[in-house]
Design a protein around this motif. Structure first.
Motif, mmCIF file in Angstrom:
data_model
loop_
_atom_site.group_PDB
_atom_site.id
_atom_site.type_symbol
_atom_site.label_atom_id
_atom_site.label_comp_id
_atom_site.label_asym_id
_atom_site.label_seq_id
_atom_site.Cartn_x
_atom_site.Cartn_y
_atom_site.Cartn_z
ATOM 1 N N ILE A 196 0.873 -1.187 -0.087
ATOM 2 C CA ILE A 196 -0.084 -0.049 -0.003
ATOM 3 C C ILE A 196 0.889 1.321 -0.121
ATOM 4 N N TYR A 197 1.958 1.117 0.787
ATOM 5 C CA TYR A 197 2.860 2.498 0.847
ATOM 6 C C TYR A 197 3.363 2.696 -0.544
ATOM 7 N N SER A 198 3.825 1.586 -1.063
ATOM 8 C CA SER A 198 4.285 1.660 -2.520
ATOM 9 C C SER A 198 3.425 2.183 -3.672
ATOM 10 N N ILE A 199 2.119 1.460 -3.541
ATOM 11 C CA ILE A 199 1.252 1.841 -4.818
ATOM 12 C C ILE A 199 0.592 3.243 -4.802
ATOM 13 N N ILE A 200 0.697 3.599 -3.485
ATOM 14 C CA ILE A 200 -0.022 5.041 -3.425
ATOM 15 C C ILE A 200 0.823 6.180 -3.954
ATOM 16 N N GLU A 201 2.102 5.878 -4.247
ATOM 17 C CA GLU A 201 3.015 6.695 -4.869
ATOM 18 C C GLU A 201 2.929 6.731 -6.416
ATOM 19 N N LEU A 202 1.968 5.640 -6.877
ATOM 20 C CA LEU A 202 1.732 5.863 -8.447
ATOM 21 C C LEU A 202 0.852 7.089 -8.906
ATOM 22 N N PRO A 203 -0.265 7.237 -8.285
ATOM 23 C CA PRO A 203 -0.817 8.536 -8.690
ATOM 24 C C PRO A 203 -0.173 9.964 -8.583
ATOM 25 N N THR A 204 0.629 9.885 -7.883
ATOM 26 C CA THR A 204 1.789 11.064 -7.786
ATOM 27 C C THR A 204 2.615 11.187 -8.957
#
Length: 551
Positions: free
Chosen positions: A375-383
């Motif tokens: 989760i901590y990794s994938i939330i960077e994708l929209p950024t």
């Protein structure tokens, strides 16, 4: 004639550049896997003292596992068994009366520890007993790795500018493979730490060369998308690490698995071109022309050979001694380049330190280690997608300043927000992490555009060194919570805001050609206006000359 004009004739963003980017994907995926590998290989499983020495008469055979622990190991206030102490002798009366257990004498574990293997088959902790008095060594293993990255950034920065990007990239691949294997077969923690340092040293070359080589082969218009896509590959690798670690719970096999893509990278290395920019500024125009011909051929620009002659490459670099051996000292010899070096080092240090400071303090979602990491990794994708359009629209400087200042604001908001507002604090923390990742994405691209070709690897190597220093120091800043609990977060918040203000002093590089020589950096604004409108209109690429100088 500038290099951008020549590259435009060969197509600055075609199948050739896409192929080069794809050749860099596997080694780039390996980077986050190694950078964050410590979360899994150094995880601490549940453990307690080995109590086999207390069962001298075979009495424990009649007791359940829970009863054995009850008579052998003291309990903490929350009712759980302690991890580092045991009774000198079995206290069988505790099976019926545990009211006086806190007054019984205890000793440190006498025969080692027993580890829970339900989550991890093996970790550094269980392999080398890094618990109790030596538990700090788990964090030290990460610091050792980042220290290797720091020194590697300096060395590889020098080597790349002297011997070229391609050759040193192969050296980086091979070193990382060899020392990863050596780390996996280590028989002591000291041996592991030494080889882990060398692994970081080797991977540092891949870290700084991959992005620079990609950027140097694309035109002005597409530098942003290459930089952002490289950052997306990081996020993909980071996310994949959670899945791979979930499937492979033995730290040795996991270490070898995340290093295995480098074997494919070595096998495909011969397909990677040398930087034509580097070849030209080092007087190897003949070899550069062959690569440009290949680029034009792959990109279906058949008219390149008739339009651009080999002699044209000799005119690309003027004013600098092509045979000059550049060092890190050249970064501070001239006034404008010196200011860039100082400002970028401050920004890099604070960006890295703040990013890892936030990552270490975001409250989990109550999920297991693997899902939380994912989760901590994938939330960077929209950024990444948002920052791509923002970089194109607003430029580098505004984004660098904005993401850093807003990161600091998020941290400070969490400091003053009462802990009862858990949901709000979590949202702000996640937003702050996304913004800090955006600042990282921006600074990597920004730095490659600020330094001239003759010193680009030195510049990137130096700033990477400073960034790794910030990452290594970040855990030490966390120790300030013993002085005042919010102090570490306050430090990170102030660092983010102050470095954002420093970034205001950097020049804008959006839609500007890459500087080739130190003279390109040091030229005055006045001279940059000497190019007539008619001359600009004849250029294959529109060059914003007002943004091409460094203030």
């Amino acid at each position: 004639m500038k290099f951008e004009n020549i590259l435009a004739e060969a197509d600055g963003f075609g199948r050739y550049q896409i192929a080069l980017f794809m050749l860099m994907v596997l080694p780039r995926i390996t980077l986050p896997c190694h950078f964050l590998l410590n979360n899994f290989i150094a995880a601490t499983p549940s453990h307690h003292c080995n109590i086999s020495s207390l069962d001298s008469h075979g009495v424990f055979e009649t007791l359940t596992p829970e009863e054995r622990l009850t008579v052998s190991i003291p309990k903490q206030e929350d009712g759980t068994f302690t991890s580092c102490h045991m009774f000198l002798q079995p206290q069988f009366y505790l099976l019926t009366n545990s009211s006086n257990a806190t007054q019984l004498p205890v000793v440190p574990c006498q025969s080692g520890w027993v580890y829970d293997s339900s989550t991890f088959k093996s970790t550094l902790v269980s392999q080398f007993d890094l618990v109790c008095n030596t538990k700090g060594l788990t964090k030290a293993s990460a610091t050792v790795f980042f220290t290797g990255l720091m020194f590697g950034a300096v060395v590889f920065g020098i080597l790349c500018d002297k011997y070229g990007r391609k050759t040193i990239l192969l050296v980086s691949y091979i070193l990382a493979i060899i020392f990863s294997i050596a780390s996996a077969v280590s028989t002591s923690f000291i041996m592991f730490a030494a080889f882990r340092f060398l692994t970081g040293f080797g991977l540092s070359g891949t870290s700084i060369i991959a992005i620079v080589l990609s950027i140097e082969w694309v035109d002005i218009e597409h530098r942003t998308i290459i930089g952002v896509c490289s950052s997306i590959v990081w996020t993909v690798g980071n996310s994949l690490l959670a899945g791979v670690a979930y499937l492979i719970t033995d730290w040795k096999i996991l270490l070898l698995t995340v290093s295995s893509p480098l074997v494919i990278a070595v096998a495909t290395w011969w397909m990677i071109p040398e930087s034509a920019r580097w070849l030209i500024v080092n007087g190897k125009t003949g070899e550069a022309y062959k690569y440009l011909q290949k680029c034009a051929s792959v990109n279906r620009r058949s008219e390149f050979t008739s339009t651009i002659k080999p002699q044209a490459l000799c005119e690309v670099v003027t004013g600098d001694n092509q045979r000059h051996n550049y060092t890190y000292l050249d970064l501070i010899k001239t006034p404008r380049l010196r200011r860039i070096t100082i400002y970028t080092s401050i920004v890099w240090y604070c960006v890295a330190s703040t990013y890892y400071g936030i990552s270490l303090n975001i409250t989990g979602f109550g999920l297991d280690l693997y899902l939380t990491h994912f989760i901590y990794s994938i939330i960077e994708l929209p950024t990444k997608f948002i920052i791509y359009f923002s970089l194109k629209k607003l430029g580098r400087r505004v984004n660098q300043v904005g993401t850093l200042v807003l990161t600091g604001v998020c941290i400070i908001i969490n400091i003053v927000t009462p802990k009862d507002y858990w949901t709000f604090r979590t949202i702000i923390a996640v937003l702050g992490k996304g913004l800090s990742e955006a600042s990282f994405t921006t600074v990597v691209l920004y730095t490659t555009e600020l330094y001239p070709t003759v010193l680009r690897q030195n510049g990137v190597g130096y700033t990477s060194f400073v960034g790794r220093l910030g990452a290594s120091v970040s855990p030490l800043v966390m120790l300030l919570e013993d002085v005042w609990l919010p102090l570490p977060q306050l430090v990170f918040g102030m660092m983010a805001v102050s470095s954002g203000l420093v970034a205001l002093l950097l020049p804008e590089t959006n839609n500007a050609r890459l500087p080739e020589t130190i003279e390109d950096i040091e030229q005055t604004r006045k001279s940059s206006f000497c190019m007539s409108t008619q001359e600009q209109s004849k250029s294959p690429l529109k060059i914003d000359m007002t943004e091409d100088t460094v203030q």
